[in-house]
Structure formats: structure tokens, C-alpha cells
Design an enzyme around this catalytic site. Structure first.
Site, short mmCIF file in Angstrom:
data_model
loop_
_atom_site.label_atom_id
_atom_site.label_comp_id
_atom_site.label_asym_id
_atom_site.label_seq_id
_atom_site.Cartn_x
_atom_site.Cartn_y
_atom_site.Cartn_z
N VAL A 19 -35.22 56.49 -9.48
CA VAL A 19 -36.31 56.48 -10.64
C VAL A 19 -36.96 57.80 -10.33
O VAL A 19 -37.45 58.12 -9.14
CB VAL A 19 -37.04 55.29 -10.47
CG1 VAL A 19 -38.03 55.22 -11.60
CG2 VAL A 19 -36.35 54.10 -10.43
N CYS A 20 -37.31 58.49 -11.49
CA CYS A 20 -38.14 59.74 -11.40
C CYS A 20 -37.59 60.77 -10.70
O CYS A 20 -36.42 61.06 -10.51
CB CYS A 20 -39.61 59.19 -11.30
SG CYS A 20 -40.80 60.27 -11.62
N THR A 21 -38.68 61.29 -9.50
CA THR A 21 -38.17 62.45 -8.54
C THR A 21 -37.48 61.75 -7.52
O THR A 21 -37.19 62.67 -6.85
CB THR A 21 -39.42 63.04 -8.16
OG1 THR A 21 -40.40 62.02 -7.64
CG2 THR A 21 -40.34 63.73 -9.28
#
Length: 210
Positions: free
Chosen positions: A98-100
Site C-alpha cells: 500500500v502506498c510507498t
């Protein structure tokens, strides 16, 4: 089915909690919170999560979920998460981020030449790390599923539920958590937010988005 939720200092809590609420309630699932040490991990906004197992103790999982962080470069430099991912990814059924968190997958060599997504402020950096960057909210390439910034973790997890347990179960889960987004503003992406806010966000994030 063993789920490994990766913990590390200054991670973003919603990146993990969103997928956990979607995946952790599925039938036959056992959730593990895995970190470098058994010490409590403090998220970037102060939430404290206690690991249930360490990287040394857990050498396999059916599903791996790697959250992002506003200081993801520190996790990259530390190398502990990437080293564990290199060990467990080959036998995992699904490896997700998720995300970075996608930068940690990339650091482990998992995204070399593969399509993947991440937070909008980190797309260029993810490309530098070897991924073929997509602007889609969720990207699946074989056994690897990546979600864009923070809230996209819920979308990623629902996608995974559909792939594993079927569309009906995914829709039932969506209904159960009443995931029916109707935000009060249309500023959730750099394409829709006012230009001055995008500029401000870029300057504050400085390439390290949550």
C-alpha cells in the site's frame, strides 16, 4: 491461511489497518504482525502496534501486506524489510503493498520490470527503483498486487478478497464495512486538487509521501 502484516518504525497506520479490517475477518485467516524485533512499533502519527512475530521467526506467509510511510527512505536504508521480503516472497501466494510500501517491494527486487502503483508523489522514485509505474489505484501483476496512496489499501484488499474468495465475498465485505466513499471534496489526486495545493503538498512531502 497466514497473513503477514509488516511493521516498521514510522509506518502509516491506515496503510495497514485498512487492509487488516478487510482481510483479517475472512474465514480461515490467521493474521501475524511481523517486525524486525518484538518491540512495539510506533506509527507516524503515534499509534503503537505490538508485533506478534519477528522476521527471524516467520519464514513464510500466504499473503504479505507491506504498508507505506512518510519516511519510507529510512526503511529503504535500513534494509530489514527488503531482506525479509526477498526471503518470503518466493513462496508467498500473494505479495502486496500500500502506498510507498511499493518502494520496499522494489528494493527487494520484486517489482523489477513489473507494473505497480504507489502514492502519486513517489511515482518517479518507484520508477527509478525498477518498476513500470502505473497511475491506477490498484495494480495486479501475477501474484503481486499494489495499491496507490493510503486509502487505496482498502481497494487493494477488496480486490484481493475477490481474487481469493470470489466477487460475492468481496462485495459482502464491502457492504459489511460500509465502504461507500462520498468525500466532501474532490481533491484526492493531483489531477483533481487545486494546483496550489498540489504544489504545497509536493513541497511538504519532498518525495517521501505517506
Amino acid at each position: 491461511m497466514d497473513l503477514a502484516f509488516v511493521l516498521y518504525p514510522k509506518m502509516t497506520a491506515l496503510d495497514l489497518i485498512g487492509p487488516y479490517e478487510v482481510l483479517g475477518h475472512q474465514e480461515g485467516v490467521t493474521a501475524h504482525f511481523v517486525a524486525a524485533t518484538p518491540d512495539p512499533v510506533t506509527c507516524d502519527a503515534g499509534l503503537v502496534i505490538t508485533p506478534t512475530v519477528t522476521f527471524d521467526e516467520l519464514d513464510r506467509a500466504d499473503i504479505i501486506v507491506v504498508p507505506g510511510s512518510g519516511v519510507w527512505e529510512a526503511a529503504l536504508a535500513d534494509g530489514a524489510v527488503a531482506a525479509w521480503l526477498r526471503k518470503v516472497h518466493p513462496t508467498a501466494t500473494w505479495t502486496t503493498s500500500v502506498c510507498t510500501g511499493s518502494t520496499l517491494l522494489a528494493a527487494a527486487g520484486i517489482l523489477d520490470g513489473r507494473p505497480a502503483t504507489t502514492h502519486w508523489a513517489v511515482r518517479d522514485r518507484l520508477a527509478e527503483l525498477g518498476a513500470v509505474v502505473s497511475t491506477d489505484r490498484v495494480v495486479r501483476d501475477g501474484s503481486v498486487v499494489t495499491g496507490a496512496g493510503v486509502s487505496a489499501g482498502i481497494d487493494m484488499a477488496l480486490t484481493l478478497v475477490g481474487l481469493i474468495w470470489g466477487d460475492d465475498r468481496a462485495m459482502f465485505t464491502q457492504l459489511g464495512i460500509e465502504y461507500d466513499p462520498r468525500p466532501p471534496y474532490d481533491a484526492g489526486s493531483p489531477e483533481t486538487a487545486p494546483g496550489e495545493l498540489v504544489t504545497l503538498a509536493r513541497s511538504l512531502l519532498s518525495g517521501s509521501a505517506t
